[in-house]
Design a protein around this motif. Structure first.
Motif, PDB file in Angstrom:
ATOM      1  N   ALA A  17       0.805  -1.213   0.000  1.00  0.00           N
ATOM      2  CA  ALA A  17       0.000   0.000   0.000  1.00  0.00           C
ATOM      3  C   ALA A  17       0.839   1.266   0.000  1.00  0.00           C
ATOM      4  O   ALA A  17       0.298   2.352  -0.096  1.00  0.00           O
ATOM      5  N   LEU A  18       2.201   1.188   0.131  1.00  0.00           N
ATOM      6  CA  LEU A  18       3.038   2.386   0.261  1.00  0.00           C
ATOM      7  C   LEU A  18       3.264   3.038  -1.098  1.00  0.00           C
ATOM      8  O   LEU A  18       3.625   2.368  -2.058  1.00  0.00           O
TER       9      LEU A  18
ATOM     10  N   GLY B 100      19.715  13.575   3.525  1.00  0.00           N
ATOM     11  CA  GLY B 100      18.888  14.708   3.911  1.00  0.00           C
ATOM     12  C   GLY B 100      18.235  14.510   5.263  1.00  0.00           C
ATOM     13  O   GLY B 100      18.609  13.641   6.059  1.00  0.00           O
ATOM     14  N   THR B 101      17.174  15.313   5.557  1.00  0.00           N
ATOM     15  CA  THR B 101      16.521  15.300   6.878  1.00  0.00           C
ATOM     16  C   THR B 101      15.088  14.792   6.817  1.00  0.00           C
ATOM     17  O   THR B 101      14.340  14.911   7.789  1.00  0.00           O
ATOM     18  N   THR B 102      14.664  14.255   5.682  1.00  0.00           N
ATOM     19  CA  THR B 102      13.298  13.722   5.565  1.00  0.00           C
ATOM     20  C   THR B 102      13.221  12.305   6.129  1.00  0.00           C
ATOM     21  O   THR B 102      14.134  11.507   5.916  1.00  0.00           O
ATOM     22  N   PHE B 103      12.159  12.017   6.881  1.00  0.00           N
ATOM     23  CA  PHE B 103      11.960  10.658   7.407  1.00  0.00           C
ATOM     24  C   PHE B 103      10.512  10.230   7.139  1.00  0.00           C
ATOM     25  O   PHE B 103       9.629  11.059   6.892  1.00  0.00           O
ATOM     26  N   SER B 104      10.269   8.909   7.198  1.00  0.00           N
ATOM     27  CA  SER B 104       8.934   8.359   6.887  1.00  0.00           C
ATOM     28  C   SER B 104       8.074   8.265   8.142  1.00  0.00           C
ATOM     29  O   SER B 104       8.576   8.116   9.258  1.00  0.00           O
TER      30      SER B 104
ATOM     31  N   THR C 115       6.530  23.433  12.214  1.00  0.00           N
ATOM     32  CA  THR C 115       5.460  22.637  11.627  1.00  0.00           C
ATOM     33  C   THR C 115       5.909  22.129  10.270  1.00  0.00           C
ATOM     34  O   THR C 115       6.849  22.649   9.676  1.00  0.00           O
ATOM     35  N   ALA C 116       5.212  21.102   9.783  1.00  0.00           N
ATOM     36  CA  ALA C 116       5.562  20.521   8.489  1.00  0.00           C
ATOM     37  C   ALA C 116       4.324  19.951   7.824  1.00  0.00           C
ATOM     38  O   ALA C 116       3.425  19.414   8.485  1.00  0.00           O
ATOM     39  N   THR C 117       4.300  20.079   6.513  1.00  0.00           N
ATOM     40  CA  THR C 117       3.243  19.464   5.707  1.00  0.00           C
ATOM     41  C   THR C 117       3.819  18.215   5.062  1.00  0.00           C
ATOM     42  O   THR C 117       4.892  18.270   4.454  1.00  0.00           O
ATOM     43  N   PRO C 118       3.139  17.074   5.174  1.00  0.00           N
ATOM     44  CA  PRO C 118       3.712  15.831   4.654  1.00  0.00           C
ATOM     45  C   PRO C 118       3.674  15.796   3.125  1.00  0.00           C
ATOM     46  O   PRO C 118       2.952  16.549   2.479  1.00  0.00           O
ATOM     47  N   LEU C 119       4.468  14.938   2.596  1.00  0.00           N
ATOM     48  CA  LEU C 119       4.463  14.642   1.162  1.00  0.00           C
ATOM     49  C   LEU C 119       4.230  13.138   0.978  1.00  0.00           C
ATOM     50  O   LEU C 119       4.831  12.326   1.698  1.00  0.00           O
ATOM     51  N   PRO C 120       3.380  12.747   0.047  1.00  0.00           N
ATOM     52  CA  PRO C 120       2.546  13.623  -0.788  1.00  0.00           C
ATOM     53  C   PRO C 120       1.405  14.245   0.018  1.00  0.00           C
ATOM     54  O   PRO C 120       1.105  13.798   1.121  1.00  0.00           O
ATOM     55  N   TYR C 121       0.763  15.239  -0.534  1.00  0.00           N
ATOM     56  CA  TYR C 121      -0.351  15.909   0.126  1.00  0.00           C
ATOM     57  C   TYR C 121      -1.460  16.124  -0.892  1.00  0.00           C
ATOM     58  O   TYR C 121      -1.206  16.677  -1.979  1.00  0.00           O
TER      59      TYR C 121
ATOM     60  N   THR D  15       1.431   5.763   4.328  1.00  0.00           N
ATOM     61  CA  THR D  15       2.786   6.199   4.705  1.00  0.00           C
ATOM     62  C   THR D  15       3.013   7.550   4.058  1.00  0.00           C
ATOM     63  O   THR D  15       2.506   7.834   2.964  1.00  0.00           O
ATOM     64  N   THR D  16       3.745   8.411   4.747  1.00  0.00           N
ATOM     65  CA  THR D  16       4.044   9.732   4.220  1.00  0.00           C
ATOM     66  C   THR D  16       5.430  10.142   4.692  1.00  0.00           C
ATOM     67  O   THR D  16       6.068   9.420   5.481  1.00  0.00           O
ATOM     68  N   TRP D  17       5.899  11.269   4.201  1.00  0.00           N
ATOM     69  CA  TRP D  17       7.246  11.728   4.559  1.00  0.00           C
ATOM     70  C   TRP D  17       7.168  13.132   5.143  1.00  0.00           C
ATOM     71  O   TRP D  17       6.450  14.001   4.650  1.00  0.00           O
TER      72      TRP D  17
END
Length: 566
Positions: free
Chosen positions: A48-49, A63-67, A101-107, A117-119
């Motif tokens: 489903a991811l 980088g600094t992005t995590f799931s 604050t952060a907006t996840p990707l995808p959005y 799952t999102t990042w």
């Protein structure tokens, strides 16, 4: 009817959301994309991811992005659709204002059969302190969208091995080294640190805080290399910086006023920089303009050292300077100085070169040898001061208690060829050789006399020009360039005195008023003031001043005369 969505551990009432907090494992290890490890996610989740924003497994930095992964249920049934989500990061469970604050990707976030799952990217906010995550979710339902804040906030924990990189962490081990960092790049860095304080800080109670080893670099490798206003700076009770290798410590500064290597010592007996070599140099400096520079900034009267060298070996050197001289390869000329001193001192004890010897028996303050055909020492003073000033321990005008000012010997040192004693007496094995050929005595004289004048004793006892023929008070000639002067003063020019040639050959003013002068003629005073003339036969006793060594046919002139008072 209000519908509620929850992300959390399902406890049963209207609806349940299951969250898998795999991201909590990257609280310290920033940028690590961690997959969930709880049993709530099965292989079905992988199907489903969606794809990651970075493309998954691409090259470059992580980088600094995590799931962030979880399960969303509506009224107990897995939800399918797109949901809006927003995330906030706090430094405490009860803090009101979030850190960021952060907006996840995808959005919006796609949810498939309850699984999503999102990042998320909060930037550089994971620096070793506790962090808490709060999530808001809004999924499409009939009616107006409803935002729900999921509570409580989730504390983010670090992965176990990543904890060794938290601020203040200690890396230790039973093997050496405790931490080994290797760079495979030829121009890379094994360890690189940058900060407003210390870029890299190492401490060891008994060993060495930081050791650097490189396989590639200048001269085969550089253990520790520093570049900047201060390339490498070390402070320690034993050694500030210790280097071992072909280049133990290599410092480079791009600033005109910076330091490649800077050493600081707060004690009176230690050293800011200490170099020690078993066979080679302890400290070696190479530079386009300056190899090694030492600077002492003390503003009080304490003794300070820009560069201090000490050797305990009998044949060692406290400070050793070496410079290539002559012509090298391709005709390049080397004219450097092995030792160069410069200052703007105003007293003798503030000289550019100040040397002391405390051995009371056979000590030598300065010992200089030379194998060239030029002078061993060249002294030059381009102002009005003395070129060479000698001072001994003499206590009176006789030089009592002082040694010789000068003692000159040949190579065997068995005999002194020339000496200047403490009393001022000059001794020579072969006498003195000078182009000037007369001996002069400094005597009081009237003003206005000139070299070559014939002088007589005036009524006041002072020397004056002769005025008449055959003057019995004649005493000699004003010496033009005496070979030796007696009666002079040691300091300054004698006041009111002139050099009277009493022995030797001297230029004299002559006139032909008593006939042509031939070599060997006796000379006496004439009617022309200050001039001598031919004395003729049987001159009166006490009127002859010498014999002519040249001829004068007419008028007046200047000839050489042998002074022989008769």
């Amino acid at each position: 009817m209000n519908r509620k969505f929850f992300i959390g551990v399902g406890l049963g009432w209207m609806c349940t959301v299951l969250l898998l907090i795999g991201l909590s494992q990257v609280g310290v290890a920033r940028g690590a994309d961690r997959a969930a490890t709880t049993t709530l996610i099965t292989q079905t989740l992988a199907l489903a991811l969606p794809d990651s924003p970075a493309g998954g497994g691409g090259g470059g930095d992580l980088g600094t992005t995590f799931s962030y992964q979880g399960m969303l249920k509506k009224d107990g049934t897995p939800f399918t659709g797109n949901c809006d989500m927003r995330f906030k990061l706090y430094d405490a469970q009860s803090t009101v204002v979030p850190i960021t604050t952060a907006t996840p990707l995808p959005y919006p976030v796609p949810v498939n059969n309850g699984l999503f799952t999102t990042w998320i990217n909060f930037g550089d906010q994971f620096t070793g302190q506790y962090r808490y995550l709060e999530a808001d979710v809004s999924c499409p339902v009939s009616g107006s969208p409803i935002w729900q804040t999921l509570s409580p906030r989730q504390v983010l924990y670090g992965a176990p091995y990543a904890l060794s990189l938290r601020p203040g962490a200690t890396i230790s081990g039973t093997t050496s080294p405790a931490l080994l960092i290797i760079s495979s790049q030829i121009n890379g860095y094994g360890l690189y640190g940058e900060g407003p304080g210390r870029g890299v800080y190492g401490y060891s109670p008994n060993g060495i805080g930081v050791v650097g080893n490189a396989l590639n670099g200048p001269l085969g490798g550089t253990g520790v290399s520093g570049s900047g206003s201060t390339g490498v700076r070390g402070t320690g009770t034993s050694y500030g910086v210790s280097g071992n290798g072909l280049v133990g410590v290599y410092g480079e500064s791009s600033s005109d006023t910076g330091y490649g290597v800077y050493g600081y010592n707060s004690s009176n007996t230690g050293a800011g920089v200490k170099g020690q070599g078993s066979l080679g140099p302890g400290v070696s400096g190479t530079g386009t303009y300056t190899g090694v520079t030492g600077l002492a900034n003390a503003s009080n009267s304490s003794i300070t050292y820009g560069v201090y060298g000490r050797a305990y070996s009998i044949n060692g050197f406290g400070t050793y300077g070496y410079s290539l001289g002559g012509t090298g390869a391709a005709g390049v000329s080397y004219n450097g100085n092995a030792l160069y001193g410069y200052n703007q001192g105003q007293a003798r004890n503030q000289a550019a070169l100040l040397v002391f010897n405390t051995n009371p028996v056979n000590g030598v303050t300065a010992y200089i040898t030379n194998t060239s055909n030029y002078a061993t020492a060249h002294f030059a003073n381009h102002s009005t001061g003395e070129v060479l000033y000698l001072q001994n321990g003499g206590t009176d005008i006789s030089g009592t208690g002082g040694g010789d000012f000068i003692k000159a010997v040949n190579h065997p040192e068995a005999d002194a060829q020339f000496r200047v004693l403490t009393s001022g007496e000059v001794r020579s094995d072969v006498g003195f050789n000078t182009p000037a050929a007369d001996f002069a005595e400094m005597l009081p004289a009237t003003a206005g006399l000139e070299p070559g004048d014939v002088l007589v004793i005036g009524s006041d006892g002072k020397l004056t020009r002769s005025l008449e023929p055959y003057q019995s008070t004649v005493v000699g000639v004003y010496s033009t360039r005496p070979g030796f002067i007696a009666g002079g003063q040691m300091e300054g020019e004698p006041l009111g005195k002139v050099p009277l040639a009493v022995v030797g050959v001297v230029p004299v003013k002559v006139t032909s008023e008593n006939g042509v002068i031939q070599p060997g003629d006796l000379l006496t005073t004439s009617s022309t003031p200050g001039y001598a003339m031919k004395a003729g036969s049987r001159p009166a006793v006490g009127t002859v001043i010498g014999k002519a060594l040249a001829s004068l046919k007419n008028s007046t002139g200047l000839i050489l005369m042998l002074v022989t008072l008769q």
